[in-house]
Design a protein around this motif. Structure first.
Motif, PDB file in Angstrom:
ATOM      1  N   LEU A 205      13.033  -0.621   2.748  1.00  0.00           N
ATOM      2  CA  LEU A 205      12.070   0.339   3.286  1.00  0.00           C
ATOM      3  C   LEU A 205      12.491   0.802   4.680  1.00  0.00           C
ATOM      4  O   LEU A 205      12.493   1.995   4.990  1.00  0.00           O
ATOM      5  CB  LEU A 205      10.683  -0.322   3.334  1.00  0.00           C
ATOM      6  CG  LEU A 205       9.523   0.521   3.820  1.00  0.00           C
ATOM      7  CD1 LEU A 205       9.328   1.725   2.923  1.00  0.00           C
ATOM      8  CD2 LEU A 205       8.254  -0.321   3.830  1.00  0.00           C
ATOM      9  N   ILE A 206      12.867  -0.140   5.515  1.00  0.00           N
ATOM     10  CA  ILE A 206      13.279   0.184   6.889  1.00  0.00           C
ATOM     11  C   ILE A 206      14.523   1.071   6.843  1.00  0.00           C
ATOM     12  O   ILE A 206      14.626   2.065   7.563  1.00  0.00           O
ATOM     13  CB  ILE A 206      13.573  -1.121   7.673  1.00  0.00           C
ATOM     14  CG1 ILE A 206      12.327  -1.991   7.771  1.00  0.00           C
ATOM     15  CG2 ILE A 206      14.158  -0.823   9.046  1.00  0.00           C
ATOM     16  CD1 ILE A 206      11.272  -1.564   8.732  1.00  0.00           C
ATOM     17  N   GLU A 207      15.433   0.713   5.957  1.00  0.00           N
ATOM     18  CA  GLU A 207      16.664   1.489   5.803  1.00  0.00           C
ATOM     19  C   GLU A 207      16.341   2.940   5.453  1.00  0.00           C
ATOM     20  O   GLU A 207      16.867   3.880   6.023  1.00  0.00           O
ATOM     21  CB  GLU A 207      17.481   0.867   4.679  1.00  0.00           C
ATOM     22  CG  GLU A 207      18.963   0.958   4.875  1.00  0.00           C
ATOM     23  CD  GLU A 207      19.652  -0.071   3.998  1.00  0.00           C
ATOM     24  OE1 GLU A 207      19.981   0.283   2.855  1.00  0.00           O
ATOM     25  OE2 GLU A 207      19.825  -1.224   4.436  1.00  0.00           O
ATOM     26  N   MET A 208      15.429   3.093   4.501  1.00  0.00           N
ATOM     27  CA  MET A 208      15.095   4.426   4.030  1.00  0.00           C
ATOM     28  C   MET A 208      14.404   5.246   5.123  1.00  0.00           C
ATOM     29  O   MET A 208      14.669   6.418   5.297  1.00  0.00           O
ATOM     30  CB  MET A 208      14.172   4.289   2.838  1.00  0.00           C
ATOM     31  CG  MET A 208      14.342   5.387   1.858  1.00  0.00           C
ATOM     32  SD  MET A 208      13.743   4.863   0.278  1.00  0.00           S
ATOM     33  CE  MET A 208      12.055   4.797   0.628  1.00  0.00           C
ATOM     34  N   LYS A 209      13.515   4.568   5.850  1.00  0.00           N
ATOM     35  CA  LYS A 209      12.775   5.251   6.913  1.00  0.00           C
ATOM     36  C   LYS A 209      13.717   5.744   8.007  1.00  0.00           C
ATOM     37  O   LYS A 209      13.461   6.742   8.663  1.00  0.00           O
ATOM     38  CB  LYS A 209      11.772   4.272   7.538  1.00  0.00           C
ATOM     39  CG  LYS A 209      10.556   4.091   6.706  1.00  0.00           C
ATOM     40  CD  LYS A 209       9.478   5.024   7.195  1.00  0.00           C
ATOM     41  CE  LYS A 209       8.378   5.138   6.173  1.00  0.00           C
ATOM     42  NZ  LYS A 209       7.328   6.049   6.610  1.00  0.00           N
TER      43      LYS A 209
ATOM     44  N   CYS B  94       0.806  -1.219   0.000  1.00  0.00           N
ATOM     45  CA  CYS B  94       0.000   0.000   0.000  1.00  0.00           C
ATOM     46  C   CYS B  94       0.843   1.276   0.000  1.00  0.00           C
ATOM     47  O   CYS B  94       1.801   1.375   0.765  1.00  0.00           O
ATOM     48  CB  CYS B  94      -0.905   0.092   1.228  1.00  0.00           C
ATOM     49  SG  CYS B  94      -1.008  -1.346   2.279  1.00  0.00           S
ATOM     50  N   THR B  95       0.443   2.238  -0.836  1.00  0.00           N
ATOM     51  CA  THR B  95       1.068   3.560  -0.785  1.00  0.00           C
ATOM     52  C   THR B  95       0.022   4.633  -1.078  1.00  0.00           C
ATOM     53  O   THR B  95      -1.075   4.338  -1.548  1.00  0.00           O
ATOM     54  CB  THR B  95       2.202   3.724  -1.826  1.00  0.00           C
ATOM     55  OG1 THR B  95       1.680   3.469  -3.121  1.00  0.00           O
ATOM     56  CG2 THR B  95       3.379   2.842  -1.534  1.00  0.00           C
TER      57      THR B  95
ATOM     58  N   VAL C  17       4.786  -5.854   7.839  1.00  0.00           N
ATOM     59  CA  VAL C  17       5.814  -4.850   8.051  1.00  0.00           C
ATOM     60  C   VAL C  17       5.080  -3.523   7.986  1.00  0.00           C
ATOM     61  O   VAL C  17       4.610  -3.102   6.926  1.00  0.00           O
ATOM     62  CB  VAL C  17       6.915  -4.930   6.976  1.00  0.00           C
ATOM     63  CG1 VAL C  17       7.933  -3.805   7.178  1.00  0.00           C
ATOM     64  CG2 VAL C  17       7.601  -6.281   7.037  1.00  0.00           C
ATOM     65  N   GLU C  18       4.906  -2.915   9.134  1.00  0.00           N
ATOM     66  CA  GLU C  18       4.138  -1.676   9.222  1.00  0.00           C
ATOM     67  C   GLU C  18       5.129  -0.529   9.299  1.00  0.00           C
ATOM     68  O   GLU C  18       5.751  -0.301  10.330  1.00  0.00           O
ATOM     69  CB  GLU C  18       3.265  -1.699  10.486  1.00  0.00           C
ATOM     70  CG  GLU C  18       2.234  -2.807  10.496  1.00  0.00           C
ATOM     71  CD  GLU C  18       1.128  -2.559   9.485  1.00  0.00           C
ATOM     72  OE1 GLU C  18       0.612  -1.438   9.426  1.00  0.00           O
ATOM     73  OE2 GLU C  18       0.804  -3.497   8.731  1.00  0.00           O
ATOM     74  N   ALA C  19       5.283   0.178   8.199  1.00  0.00           N
ATOM     75  CA  ALA C  19       6.305   1.235   8.199  1.00  0.00           C
ATOM     76  C   ALA C  19       5.710   2.596   7.859  1.00  0.00           C
ATOM     77  O   ALA C  19       6.416   3.595   7.835  1.00  0.00           O
ATOM     78  CB  ALA C  19       7.413   0.889   7.215  1.00  0.00           C
ATOM     79  N   GLY C  20       4.411   2.648   7.573  1.00  0.00           N
ATOM     80  CA  GLY C  20       3.809   3.910   7.167  1.00  0.00           C
ATOM     81  C   GLY C  20       2.615   4.270   8.030  1.00  0.00           C
ATOM     82  O   GLY C  20       2.418   3.702   9.104  1.00  0.00           O
ATOM     83  N   SER C  21       1.811   5.233   7.546  1.00  0.00           N
ATOM     84  CA  SER C  21       0.601   5.754   8.196  1.00  0.00           C
ATOM     85  C   SER C  21       0.917   6.659   9.395  1.00  0.00           C
ATOM     86  O   SER C  21       1.832   6.389  10.157  1.00  0.00           O
ATOM     87  CB  SER C  21      -0.341   4.651   8.691  1.00  0.00           C
ATOM     88  OG  SER C  21      -0.755   3.869   7.606  1.00  0.00           O
TER      89      SER C  21
ATOM     90  N   ASN D  48       2.981   0.824   3.687  1.00  0.00           N
ATOM     91  CA  ASN D  48       3.802   2.019   3.582  1.00  0.00           C
ATOM     92  C   ASN D  48       2.957   3.208   3.154  1.00  0.00           C
ATOM     93  O   ASN D  48       3.328   3.965   2.268  1.00  0.00           O
ATOM     94  CB  ASN D  48       4.943   1.754   2.580  1.00  0.00           C
ATOM     95  CG  ASN D  48       5.904   2.919   2.518  1.00  0.00           C
ATOM     96  OD1 ASN D  48       6.058   3.667   3.475  1.00  0.00           O
ATOM     97  ND2 ASN D  48       6.534   3.097   1.367  1.00  0.00           N
ATOM     98  N   TRP D  49       1.779   3.356   3.752  1.00  0.00           N
ATOM     99  CA  TRP D  49       0.969   4.538   3.488  1.00  0.00           C
ATOM    100  C   TRP D  49       1.762   5.767   3.887  1.00  0.00           C
ATOM    101  O   TRP D  49       2.602   5.711   4.778  1.00  0.00           O
ATOM    102  CB  TRP D  49      -0.318   4.522   4.313  1.00  0.00           C
ATOM    103  CG  TRP D  49      -1.292   3.419   4.047  1.00  0.00           C
ATOM    104  CD1 TRP D  49      -1.672   2.466   4.936  1.00  0.00           C
ATOM    105  CD2 TRP D  49      -2.039   3.173   2.852  1.00  0.00           C
ATOM    106  NE1 TRP D  49      -2.606   1.635   4.355  1.00  0.00           N
ATOM    107  CE2 TRP D  49      -2.846   2.054   3.080  1.00  0.00           C
ATOM    108  CE3 TRP D  49      -2.089   3.801   1.603  1.00  0.00           C
ATOM    109  CZ2 TRP D  49      -3.708   1.531   2.128  1.00  0.00           C
ATOM    110  CZ3 TRP D  49      -2.943   3.289   0.645  1.00  0.00           C
ATOM    111  CH2 TRP D  49      -3.740   2.168   0.903  1.00  0.00           C
TER     112      TRP D  49
END
Lengths: 253, 479
Positions: free
Chosen positions: B469-473, B237-238, B303-307, B269-270
């Motif tokens: 994704l985790i790296e970027m965050k 998701c984005t 993997v919840e990395a957004g919202s 990754n919203w």
């Protein structure tokens, strides 16, 4: 290649290093000895850039591209990229990160800094495997998490393995001999001697003379209360073994 | 320099672009007419309209849940669009190749090419854009083995009996406030049916994209694995970067019959809002699986990395004897993100087994909560559960909490719970740095090591994406 001038440093507000002058040239092996709490470990951490130690006076210069450069403001990772290696007295555990991943990351960071091509995973594994016999380590080590569940001896061997892979110009080895039985000590010493060449320098921080039976130093220094109170050749270490430190420290407050 | 900075800012959320698509929207607000309109637009049978209206009347009587560990800003439910659909020349595009090129370009930019000649091999994708499914790749190939993979709207038309039999059986309309809302207004989502004895020949995947402004996304996913079947399902998701908050309230229901297995993986990754907490998606999702048959298995990996706010508890009801449920989660929060996530494992059948592994990482001013419940019912002889909940704090200002609830009503059950909270230590950082690894990379190595037990449960490509994704965050959270 390393020139430390009038170095003063503190942790929080405690002065620990109180005016050290120290010079290392390529090819030399120095041993820094001294009683507990004399500032030996602090000294090696200062040179490699530990953020907890505050330099209050003096300078640390290191040869970068043929020019002596003040490195006291450089991050630890940048000093490492310039060729300074610190072998830890207590190597740190990193759960979930395999030894090989960690070493590969470090190796490629150096490659990148030096403008060399990065090595792919399988080539790197072969490269590491070629170094394992020197330290009598088996391949299984590479796929275990960094230092997790390693015995004291395994941790120290792992430090020396990393040193050999990264081939630093200056290796600072902080009590690499502590907690080793005699066989492991010999193996570790063999590893250290492998690095020895006219281009590389080694600084051994140690309590005991016995390591110096296997890695012969060119110079021995005694550190006491944050200062170098005596320097000499390898016979100084033998003298210390025999007489202890009291004859040197007696007159010092 | 400013160009460089600009570039850097854009990189922070590279999925934050907006597509210029002509949309067809219903008026803002929520009432019976809007629901009737949605139902009519989709040519729904009468029973489904009644289902929606009933959910709506119950929703009106329900109040917002108040038990979160943080304040959820008030949402004006009358100020949202409940239906937004890209305009198409004909009512129903015959194939994905007939779609608006801008739509195809959007998905290509997201790394999900839909056109026949470009589509990813080995993964069938259902692409959901705002309120509708655009289409599904590899459909014919799946049909050959009897696997149904289509949008839920299409399923309502083509497989009404299956939908009617299972819809709402795992998450009833009255389950919670947002579940009731979803049941009233859900617009699209994916439907999967794996027939008896079939191992789905490829991974199935739904990609959710919110694009339209002030639009709620209410998707509905229903996956049924018939006896002895197996499917691996992935969800991504984005959403564009906007200053306003947007609501995403989905329901996912999974059902496994005897000896069947569903593996469900999500990389969420919203858009999470900016560093001051402005904008971002409110992600209030109800996900639940029912292990209905004996020896059946359901596993959730997320993997919840957004919202901006995540509120979600993928759960398993272990009804069949010997059934197994698993929940593997990595939740990463940074800036001002808030995440309250975890799972429920309800043991009903005999010899049921559940595993919970949760890794929470919080940085900056964010707050990360694990909330979980393990319930063993009186008939669940020899039920077993193992839970491990670890939290990692980066920096001095973030927060982590763990709320495990355990309720055991059968003395033969074994329930184990382990929990830890750690900080990335200065020693670990210095150790890696002293080998030439930069601080940012060092943190990402440590965090990846911390999450390893969860990442290894993801399919390979997803796991690579998760690590990146985790790296970027974390890139901007070092300091």
């Amino acid at each position: 290649m390393l020139k430390v001038t009038n170095l003063h440093a503190q942790v929080e507000t405690n002065p620990i290093i109180k005016g050290i002058n120290f010079e290392v040239k390529p090819g030399e092996v120095h041993a820094i000895m001294g009683p507990n709490g004399s500032g030996k470990s602090t000294f090696s951490k200062l040179i490699s850039g530990h953020p907890d130690y505050e330099l209050t006076d003096g300078s640390i210069e290191f040869d970068i591209n043929g020019k002596m450069t003040n490195i006291s403001e450089l991050e630890a990772s940048d000093r490492a990229k310039e060729g300074i290696f610190l072998g830890f007295q207590y190597p740190v555990e990193i759960p979930g990160v395999t030894n090989i991943t960690f070493m590969h990351e470090a190796f490629n960071a150096l490659c990148e800094h030096q403008g060399a091509e990065k090595m792919n995973e399988s080539d790197f594994r072969e490269y590491v495997k070629s170094k394992l016999p020197i330290l009598e380590m088996n391949e299984a080590f590479l796929d275990r998490a960094v230092n997790e569940g390693f015995s004291g001896g395994e941790k120290k061997k792992n430090e020396i393995l990393q040193m050999l892979l990264l081939n630093p110009r200056l290796a600072l080895l902080d009590e690499t001999d502590s907690g080793l039985d005699i066989d492991a000590l010999k193996t570790v010493a063999k590893g250290v001697n492998t690095l020895r060449s006219k281009y590389n320098a080694i600084v051994l921080v140690t309590h005991y003379q016995r390591l110096l039976d296997y890695i012969q130093p060119d110079f021995v220094h005694v550190l006491y209360q944050g200062q170098i109170i005596k320097s000499g050749d390898k016979t100084l270490a033998l003298e210390l073994e025999e007489k202890g430190y009291d004859w040197l420290t007696a007159g010092i407050q | 320099m400013s160009e460089e900075l600009d570039q850097k800012l854009k990189e922070e959320y590279k999925w934050g672009f907006e597509s210029k698509i002509e949309m067809e929207e219903f008026p803002k607000g929520l009432n019976e007419d809007i629901i009737r309109l949605i139902s009519k637009k989709k040519n729904e049978p009468d029973w489904l309209l009644r289902y929606r209206l009933e959910a709506f009347s119950k929703w009106k009587e329900m109040s917002l849940p108040k038990w979160a560990a943080f304040d959820v800003p008030e949402i004006n439910f009358q100020d949202l669009y409940y239906y937004a659909k890209p305009k198409t020349k004909s009512e129903a595009p015959k194939s994905l190749d007939d779609l608006d090129p801008e739509l195809l370009a959007t998905f290509e930019k997201l790394g999900i090419p839909l056109q026949e000649q470009k589509r990813i091999s080995g993964v069938a994708v259902d692409a959901v854009f705002d309120s509708v499914s655009l289409g599904t790749t590899w459909k014919e190939d799946l049909e050959k083995v009897g696997v149904v993979f289509c949008s839920i709207s299409e399923a309502v038309e083509k497989y009404p009996d299956l939908v009617k039999k299972y819809l709402g059986t795992v998450v009833p309309t009255t389950d919670n406030f947002y579940a009731a809302l979803n049941s009233a207004v859900f617009t699209d989502g994916s439907f999967v049916y794996i027939p008896k004895g079939v191992t789905c020949p490829m991974d199935l995947s739904t990609y959710f994209r919110i694009n339209a402004k002030e639009t709620g996304q209410f998707e509905r996913t229903l996956i049924i694995a018939d006896e002895g079947s197996y499917v691996n399902y992935l969800e991504g998701c984005t959403a564009p970067q906007r200053d306003e908050n947007q609501l995403h309230a989905a329901i996912v229901e999974l059902i496994t019959l005897d000896n069947a297995e569903i593996k469900y993986s999500t990389v969420q990754n919203w858009y999470a809002g900016d560093k001051d907490g402005k904008g971002g998606i409110y992600n209030f999702v109800t996900k639940r699986g029912l292990c209905k048959g004996v020896n059946s298995k359901i596993s959730w990996t997320q993997v919840e990395a957004g919202s901006a706010i995540t509120w979600k508890y993928p759960s398993c009801i272990l009804q069949g004897d010997n059934s197994q449920g698993a929940f593997y989660s990595v939740a990463l929060t940074n800036n001002k993100m808030l995440a309250d996530t975890g799972t429920k494992m309800i043991h009903i059948g005999k010899n049921t087994k559940s595993t919970i592994i949760s890794k929470g990482i919080s940085a900056d001013l964010s707050q990360n909560v694990y909330r979980g419940e393990v319930k063993v019912m009186p008939g669940a002889e020899n039920a077993r559960n193992f839970s491990q909940c670890d939290s990692m704090l980066i920096g001095q200002t973030s927060k982590a909490d763990t709320f495990p609830y355990i309720d055991v009503k059968n003395p033969t059950a074994t329930v184990e719970h382990e929990a830890s909270t750690s900080k990335i230590s200065e020693d670990q950082l210095f150790y890696l740095q002293s080998r030439g690894v930069d601080a940012e990379k060092a943190i990402s190595l440590i965090v990846n090591g911390f999450c390893k037990d969860v990442f290894k449960t993801l399919p390979l490509e997803f796991s690579v994406e998760a690590v990146k994704l985790i790296e970027m965050k974390l890139e901007n959270s070092v300091g």
